[in-house]
Write an enzyme that holds these catalytic residues in place. Sequence first.
Site, PDB file in Angstrom:
ATOM      1  N   LYS A  26      45.617  -2.248  71.727  1.00 60.33           N
ATOM      2  CA  LYS A  26      45.435  -1.120  70.793  1.00 60.33           C
ATOM      3  C   LYS A  26      44.976   0.074  71.600  1.00 60.33           C
ATOM      4  O   LYS A  26      43.890   0.074  72.170  1.00 60.33           O
ATOM      5  CB  LYS A  26      44.404  -1.414  69.705  1.00 60.33           C
ATOM      6  CG  LYS A  26      44.472  -0.335  68.621  1.00 60.33           C
ATOM      7  CD  LYS A  26      43.190  -0.037  67.909  1.00 60.33           C
ATOM      8  CE  LYS A  26      42.270   0.910  68.587  1.00 60.33           C
ATOM      9  NZ  LYS A  26      42.696   2.337  68.644  1.00 60.33           N
ATOM     10  N   GLU A  61      33.418  -3.351  78.381  1.00 63.13           N
ATOM     11  CA  GLU A  61      33.123  -2.330  79.396  1.00 63.13           C
ATOM     12  C   GLU A  61      32.661  -1.111  78.622  1.00 63.13           C
ATOM     13  O   GLU A  61      33.456  -0.457  77.954  1.00 63.13           O
ATOM     14  CB  GLU A  61      34.376  -1.991  80.209  1.00 63.13           C
ATOM     15  CG  GLU A  61      34.960  -3.147  80.983  1.00 63.13           C
ATOM     16  CD  GLU A  61      34.111  -3.608  82.142  1.00 63.13           C
ATOM     17  OE1 GLU A  61      33.106  -2.947  82.457  1.00 63.13           O
ATOM     18  OE2 GLU A  61      34.441  -4.648  82.718  1.00 63.13           O
ATOM     19  N   CYS A 106      32.872   6.784  82.282  1.00 61.19           N
ATOM     20  CA  CYS A 106      31.730   5.958  81.878  1.00 61.19           C
ATOM     21  C   CYS A 106      30.726   5.761  83.015  1.00 61.19           C
ATOM     22  O   CYS A 106      29.528   5.646  82.791  1.00 61.19           O
ATOM     23  CB  CYS A 106      32.246   4.611  81.411  1.00 61.19           C
ATOM     24  SG  CYS A 106      33.414   3.902  82.576  1.00 61.19           S
ATOM     25  N   GLU A 120      24.394   8.885  76.611  1.00 57.35           N
ATOM     26  CA  GLU A 120      25.622   9.223  77.325  1.00 57.35           C
ATOM     27  C   GLU A 120      26.269  10.443  76.668  1.00 57.35           C
ATOM     28  O   GLU A 120      26.652  10.396  75.503  1.00 57.35           O
ATOM     29  CB  GLU A 120      26.588   8.034  77.283  1.00 57.35           C
ATOM     30  CG  GLU A 120      27.819   8.282  78.103  1.00 57.35           C
ATOM     31  CD  GLU A 120      28.778   7.110  78.068  1.00 57.35           C
ATOM     32  OE1 GLU A 120      29.079   6.631  76.968  1.00 57.35           O
ATOM     33  OE2 GLU A 120      29.237   6.694  79.143  1.00 57.35           O
TER      34      GLU A 120
HETATM   35  P1  NAD Z   1      35.032   4.438  71.284  1.00 57.92           P
HETATM   36  O1  NAD Z   1      34.087   3.306  71.376  1.00 57.92           O
HETATM   37  O2  NAD Z   1      34.883   5.386  70.167  1.00 57.92           O
HETATM   38  O3  NAD Z   1      36.540   3.926  71.186  1.00 57.92           O
HETATM   39  C1  NAD Z   1      37.133   3.089  72.148  1.00 57.92           C
HETATM   40  C2  NAD Z   1      38.315   2.390  71.540  1.00 57.92           C
HETATM   41  O4  NAD Z   1      37.850   1.516  70.528  1.00 57.92           O
HETATM   42  C3  NAD Z   1      39.327   3.312  70.858  1.00 57.92           C
HETATM   43  O5  NAD Z   1      40.628   2.782  71.038  1.00 57.92           O
HETATM   44  C4  NAD Z   1      38.922   3.218  69.399  1.00 57.92           C
HETATM   45  O6  NAD Z   1      39.990   3.510  68.517  1.00 57.92           O
HETATM   46  C5  NAD Z   1      38.501   1.775  69.299  1.00 57.92           C
HETATM   47  N1  NAD Z   1      37.550   1.463  68.229  1.00 57.92           N
HETATM   48  C6  NAD Z   1      36.672   2.293  67.614  1.00 57.92           C
HETATM   49  N2  NAD Z   1      35.969   1.610  66.684  1.00 57.92           N
HETATM   50  C7  NAD Z   1      36.391   0.331  66.736  1.00 57.92           C
HETATM   51  C8  NAD Z   1      36.024  -0.845  66.016  1.00 57.92           C
HETATM   52  N3  NAD Z   1      35.092  -0.846  65.081  1.00 57.92           N
HETATM   53  N4  NAD Z   1      36.664  -2.002  66.339  1.00 57.92           N
HETATM   54  C9  NAD Z   1      37.601  -2.024  67.297  1.00 57.92           C
HETATM   55  N5  NAD Z   1      37.994  -0.940  67.994  1.00 57.92           N
HETATM   56  C10 NAD Z   1      37.391   0.229  67.710  1.00 57.92           C
HETATM   57  O7  NAD Z   1      34.961   5.140  72.681  1.00 57.92           O
HETATM   58  P2  NAD Z   1      35.745   6.431  73.147  1.00 57.92           P
HETATM   59  O8  NAD Z   1      35.017   7.605  72.602  1.00 57.92           O
HETATM   60  O9  NAD Z   1      37.188   6.294  72.893  1.00 57.92           O
HETATM   61  O10 NAD Z   1      35.560   6.324  74.734  1.00 57.92           O
HETATM   62  C11 NAD Z   1      34.468   6.808  75.360  1.00 57.92           C
HETATM   63  C12 NAD Z   1      33.482   5.693  75.626  1.00 57.92           C
HETATM   64  O11 NAD Z   1      34.083   4.672  76.417  1.00 57.92           O
HETATM   65  C13 NAD Z   1      32.299   6.171  76.427  1.00 57.92           C
HETATM   66  O12 NAD Z   1      31.111   5.699  75.873  1.00 57.92           O
HETATM   67  C14 NAD Z   1      32.520   5.569  77.808  1.00 57.92           C
HETATM   68  O13 NAD Z   1      31.376   5.375  78.532  1.00 57.92           O
HETATM   69  C15 NAD Z   1      33.228   4.309  77.497  1.00 57.92           C
HETATM   70  N6  NAD Z   1      34.034   3.882  78.651  1.00 57.92           N
HETATM   71  C16 NAD Z   1      33.618   2.794  79.377  1.00 57.92           C
HETATM   72  C17 NAD Z   1      34.351   2.390  80.479  1.00 57.92           C
HETATM   73  C18 NAD Z   1      33.911   1.203  81.297  1.00 57.92           C
HETATM   74  O14 NAD Z   1      34.715   0.665  82.034  1.00 57.92           O
HETATM   75  N7  NAD Z   1      32.681   0.747  81.191  1.00 57.92           N
HETATM   76  C19 NAD Z   1      35.504   3.059  80.843  1.00 57.92           C
HETATM   77  C20 NAD Z   1      35.897   4.155  80.090  1.00 57.92           C
HETATM   78  C21 NAD Z   1      35.152   4.546  78.985  1.00 57.92           C
END
Ligand code: NAD
Length: 517
Positions: free
Chosen positions: A191, A266, A300, A401
């Site tokens: 997804k 992650e 991240c 963050e």
């Molecule tokens: P997010 O958590 O809002 O969304 C991430 C993904 O999860 C998206 O595809 C979103 O549609 C989906 N999602 C949202 N709610 C969900 C739910 N209830 N169930 C299942 N899927 C759901 O994060 P974002 O704003 O898209 O990305 C930024 C975040 O990602 C930051 O906090 C960043 O630190 C983190 N990040 C971590 C890494 C790592 O490797 N640790 C890498 C990149 C980004």
Amino acid sequence: MTATLAETAAVARDGVPHYRMFIDGAWVDSTTAIPVVDPATESIVCTVAGADTEHVDAAVAAAKRTFDAGTWRNTPPVERAAVLDRVIGAVAARMDELTVLSSRETGMPVRLAAGIGVGFPLVHMQHYAELTRTYEWERSAPVSGQVLHAGYIRREPVGVCAGIVPWNFPAVIAVWKAIPALMAGNSVVLKTDEKTPIFALELAAMLRDAGLPDGAYNVVVGDGPVVGGHLVAHPDVRLVSFTGSTATGRQVMANAAGTIKRVLLELGGKGPNIVLDDADLDAAVDGSIYAFLLHAGQACESGTRLLLPTSLHDEFVARLIARLETLKIGNPLDPATDIGAVMNRTQQERILGYIESGKAEGATLAFGGGTPSGAGFEQGFWVEPTVFTGVTNEMRIAREEIFGPVLSVLKYDTVEEAIAIANDTEYGLAAAVWSRDNQRALEVAARIEAGSVWINDYHNIDQYLPFGGYKQSGTGRELGPDALDEFTQAKSVTVDLSGDVSRRAYGLVLGTPPATA
Ligand code: NAD
């Protein structure tokens, strides 16, 4: 011949490419066409079909059918790796086109899009192909006290794996989710975030053309809680690999609990970047900027808390600001651009809100803090590189963050104090230590609670090393020598070679075997 967009994943519709989902080897449209917006210009890059829960069910059913049929998981690993080799060739052949698409959908400067947007997927896929060829899919193991038994351990695929991908580095994270899972013989339902779906869908076309069976790789696009939530809770999904925020990670873990599945997370970070008093300042200044400004801070593992010894603080900050003044923010497609746009208005407002909170909590705004104006900034979502000094570790800009180009500078007097500040966070993804004395830096690195610690460097995500979080930055690891372990499960098999019933433990239940005539 290099394939064009129209021939592969997208079709032309209303003057822009339109991507459909990929389910069971076929492109699947829906009644929802979601615009994918260029963060720098607000123009529409393409549209993408949005999924509902029925698309998720169809994708999981296809993935399960393919898994159960065994065609892919029983394909020898070297042949699975050969499929990946063909995909690597296809990505390499389309490097320039994919780089521009990556830059346009994410707002990242084109140099970064070439290096991480497309370069990382390529290099990381090469790593996974190499691992697939060398992995110990089966190994013999000694069996305790049972001399006439042979034992071995098989690493088997888990089943249907769900990958949930955020918008910041959508291509490389799609690769981290899908490719090791596929190389291990699993089926995948990915997804992607609806803001950045392109690479995952282009990958579908390339995997299909490379010979992956239908149903092994499926992509749905859509809303997190509805589409992602349904996928996570699906009883036929055996593993969820999620990258995103820590808040969403908590929901994913809770949502997966009902059907007990493997959950790899992650999540976010608040990386401490510790400069020791013997650091090479030229290297540390540039490295500290790289640490917090990569992709406008939307990474991240960013180094967003800069810890400076009081003795160096003023000189270091002055140098940092002088260097920041040389950087060029603007059009991501210009190769001279250093800093691009942030993802969308929500993200821009969130970052500006944190800047306000820093001021309100008494930090000193030492650089930036606003949105750039003038020619080239009439459209799009922009935030200036921003530096706060006088930050304490209790302030929100030090604890939460921000996911934007905002650096919090904290002072320390002793190395003990620096380590305490560094570890005083719920996160534990990455950190750095700057020193001319490697031994000293290594001793500090050993005491930092983080999955990656870089000495005299930052963002050095190397495919040969595991990447993942301590504490609330996550569970599990991506990349590294053991990457396939995460997407396989161990099956223990023993073979009784004796043929002698009396040697077995049956006596625990059956007593002494009857004497044979
Ligand atoms: P997010 O958590 O809002 O969304 C991430 C993904 O999860 C998206 O595809 C979103 O549609 C989906 N999602 C949202 N709610 C969900 C739910 N209830 N169930 C299942 N899927 C759901 O994060 P974002 O704003 O898209 O990305 C930024 C975040 O990602 C930051 O906090 C960043 O630190 C983190 N990040 C971590 C890494 C790592 O490797 N640790 C890498 C990149 C980004």
